[in-house]
Design an enzyme around this catalytic site. Structure first.
Site, PDB file in Angstrom:
ATOM      1  N   ARG A 252      74.012  -1.753 113.705  1.00  0.00           N
ATOM      2  CA  ARG A 252      73.017  -0.928 114.375  1.00  0.00           C
ATOM      3  C   ARG A 252      72.881  -1.212 115.873  1.00  0.00           C
ATOM      4  O   ARG A 252      72.868  -0.286 116.700  1.00  0.00           O
ATOM      5  CB  ARG A 252      71.627  -1.131 113.736  1.00  0.00           C
ATOM      6  CG  ARG A 252      71.402  -0.345 112.484  1.00  0.00           C
ATOM      7  CD  ARG A 252      70.506  -1.123 111.560  1.00  0.00           C
ATOM      8  NE  ARG A 252      71.243  -2.259 111.074  1.00  0.00           N
ATOM      9  CZ  ARG A 252      72.085  -2.195 110.013  1.00  0.00           C
ATOM     10  NH1 ARG A 252      72.175  -1.087 109.350  1.00  0.00           N
ATOM     11  NH2 ARG A 252      72.785  -3.251 109.637  1.00  0.00           N
ATOM     12  N   THR A 253      72.742  -2.475 116.211  1.00  0.00           N
ATOM     13  CA  THR A 253      72.390  -2.777 117.600  1.00  0.00           C
ATOM     14  C   THR A 253      73.514  -2.369 118.550  1.00  0.00           C
ATOM     15  O   THR A 253      73.277  -1.657 119.538  1.00  0.00           O
ATOM     16  CB  THR A 253      72.064  -4.275 117.744  1.00  0.00           C
ATOM     17  OG1 THR A 253      71.105  -4.628 116.751  1.00  0.00           O
ATOM     18  CG2 THR A 253      71.497  -4.571 119.123  1.00  0.00           C
TER      19      THR A 253
ATOM     20  N   LYS B 115      89.845 -19.414 123.786  1.00  0.00           N
ATOM     21  CA  LYS B 115      90.632 -20.340 124.621  1.00  0.00           C
ATOM     22  C   LYS B 115      89.741 -21.359 125.321  1.00  0.00           C
ATOM     23  O   LYS B 115      90.199 -22.116 126.165  1.00  0.00           O
ATOM     24  CB  LYS B 115      91.425 -19.537 125.668  1.00  0.00           C
ATOM     25  CG  LYS B 115      92.473 -18.636 125.045  1.00  0.00           C
ATOM     26  CD  LYS B 115      93.247 -17.845 126.087  1.00  0.00           C
ATOM     27  CE  LYS B 115      92.696 -16.453 126.227  1.00  0.00           C
ATOM     28  NZ  LYS B 115      93.442 -15.615 127.188  1.00  0.00           N
TER      29      LYS B 115
ATOM     30  N   ARG C 153      74.970 -10.355 122.272  1.00  0.00           N
ATOM     31  CA  ARG C 153      74.512 -10.990 121.017  1.00  0.00           C
ATOM     32  C   ARG C 153      75.285 -12.293 120.852  1.00  0.00           C
ATOM     33  O   ARG C 153      76.502 -12.316 121.014  1.00  0.00           O
ATOM     34  CB  ARG C 153      74.735 -10.087 119.809  1.00  0.00           C
ATOM     35  CG  ARG C 153      74.432 -10.803 118.498  1.00  0.00           C
ATOM     36  CD  ARG C 153      74.372  -9.901 117.314  1.00  0.00           C
ATOM     37  NE  ARG C 153      73.169  -9.087 117.332  1.00  0.00           N
ATOM     38  CZ  ARG C 153      72.782  -8.312 116.320  1.00  0.00           C
ATOM     39  NH1 ARG C 153      73.521  -8.231 115.234  1.00  0.00           N
ATOM     40  NH2 ARG C 153      71.681  -7.598 116.410  1.00  0.00           N
TER      41      ARG C 153
ATOM     42  N   HIS D 213      64.988 -10.869 119.347  1.00  0.00           N
ATOM     43  CA  HIS D 213      65.735  -9.606 119.338  1.00  0.00           C
ATOM     44  C   HIS D 213      64.767  -8.546 119.904  1.00  0.00           C
ATOM     45  O   HIS D 213      64.239  -7.715 119.177  1.00  0.00           O
ATOM     46  CB  HIS D 213      66.151  -9.275 117.904  1.00  0.00           C
ATOM     47  CG  HIS D 213      67.167  -8.184 117.760  1.00  0.00           C
ATOM     48  ND1 HIS D 213      67.556  -7.347 118.798  1.00  0.00           N
ATOM     49  CD2 HIS D 213      67.858  -7.774 116.668  1.00  0.00           C
ATOM     50  CE1 HIS D 213      68.456  -6.491 118.337  1.00  0.00           C
ATOM     51  NE2 HIS D 213      68.655  -6.730 117.056  1.00  0.00           N
TER      52      HIS D 213
HETATM   53  N1   CP Z   1      68.787  -4.705 113.125  1.00  0.00           N
HETATM   54  C1   CP Z   1      69.960  -5.251 113.526  1.00  0.00           C
HETATM   55  O1   CP Z   1      69.980  -6.100 114.424  1.00  0.00           O
HETATM   56  O2   CP Z   1      71.052  -4.796 112.875  1.00  0.00           O
HETATM   57  P1   CP Z   1      72.565  -5.181 113.227  1.00  0.00           P
HETATM   58  O3   CP Z   1      72.717  -6.645 112.917  1.00  0.00           O
HETATM   59  O4   CP Z   1      73.408  -4.294 112.371  1.00  0.00           O
HETATM   60  O5   CP Z   1      72.757  -4.936 114.698  1.00  0.00           O
END
Ligand code: CP
Length: 301
Positions: free
Chosen positions: A56-57, A86, A107, A135
């Site tokens: 999603r993100t 590396k 991320r 998040h």
């Molecule tokens: N909600 C969320 O962070 O989903 P993903 O891990 O799929 O990005």
């Protein structure tokens, strides 16, 4: 874009950067962007650097950028396919990628990685999840979903259950939701309770907070039920079967309530409830696009 939203924000690292005015302004703007495709971000490039898996993100950020006319470069499996293999440091990677792109979405499995990266980034950097830390853009779309589904946040009772210790989405959500007049119920087994300092900070905001291991204590007047999967990347504790959201539990949930989830789901939400109109988690995931469209606009224009 209302100028108030992001004037103070070079980077988006934590939900605590937002106040109520900036949150409302951003989400008001998001509400204007459903279904919109334009070229507001034409010529701009967003880099997505993902050292942990995502559906999603990453894809909603990329869809948001493309819908505004911008371009995307992506290291979608950076821990395996970037020069991290590396031995390149995160800082060096971000210094370089920041010369290719106008904005970086990161991320990373390490708490604090986004702060570390932002310290050297020549362009705005968005924390798309740092380990069990935060998040913040998930929290923005969660608050947006509650607004959209229930008409507002003030006076609502949010029940969070499952893994409250390692779930970064919950950590950011309670921070952002505490800007509103919210009652929180935190339901978990002792191994997965929210970190005590986080609960104390929440109470310091004036929010009413109940901690319990029995979901039946709090579900009867719940407005938002928000189960989270156990973060198996970070713990081997099992999900408590008493918290599984199934048809039996839905019978005890008020008709006016909604069920949300950051997704992905595992055993904590039974697929048998998916057709219940109170299930909001797929609408919630879709809301990630307009919210991120608004955020990108505010950071890049
Ligand atoms: N909600 C969320 O962070 O989903 P993903 O891990 O799929 O990005």
């Amino acid at each position: 874009m209302p100028a108030v939203v992001m004037q103070r924000l070079a980077h988006v690292l934590t939900a605590s950067q937002f106040d109520r005015e900036s949150t409302d302004a951003l989400l008001d703007r998001a509400s204007q962007l459903h279904g919109i495709r334009d070229d507001v971000l034409a010529g701009k490039i967003m880099a997505t650097l993902f050292y942990e898996p995502s559906t999603r993100t990453r894809l909603s950020f990329e869809a948001a950028m493309l819908r505004r006319g911008g371009g995307v470069i992506s290291a979608e499996d950076a821990s395996q396919t970037s020069s991290a293999v590396k031995g390149e440091t995160l800082e060096d990677t971000v210094r370089v990628v920041g010369t290719y792109a106008d904005l970086i979405v990161l991320r990373h499995p390490t708490v604090g990685a986004s702060q570390q990266a932002a310290a050297v980034s020549p362009v705005p950097l968005i924390n798309a999840g740092d380990g069990s830390g935060e998040h913040p853009t998930q929290a923005l779309l969660d608050i947006y979903t509650i607004r959209r589904e229930l008409g507002g946040l003030d006076g609502r009772h949010i029940v969070l259950c499952g893994d409250l210790r390692f779930s970064r989405t919950v950590h950011s959500l309670v921070t952002l939701a505490s800007l509103f007049d919210i009652r929180f119920s935190l339901v978990s087994t002792p191994e997965l309770t929210m970190p005590p300092e986080m609960v104390a900070s929440l109470r310091d905001t004036g929010a009413k907070v109940t901690e319990t291991a029995d979901i039946n204590d709090v579900i009867r007047d719940c407005d938002v039920l928000y189960p989270t999967r156990v973060q198996t990347e970070r713990t081997d504790v099992k999900y408590d079967a008493n918290f599984v959201v199934n048809k039996a539990l839905m019978q005890r949930l008020p008709d006016s309530a909604i069920v949300m989830s950051p997704l992905p789901r595992r055993e904590e939400i039974d697929t048998e409830i998916d057709d219940d109109p109170r299930v909001a988690y797929f609408r919630q995931a879709a809301n990630g696009v307009p919210v991120r469209m608004a955020l990108l606009e505010s950071l890049l224009t």
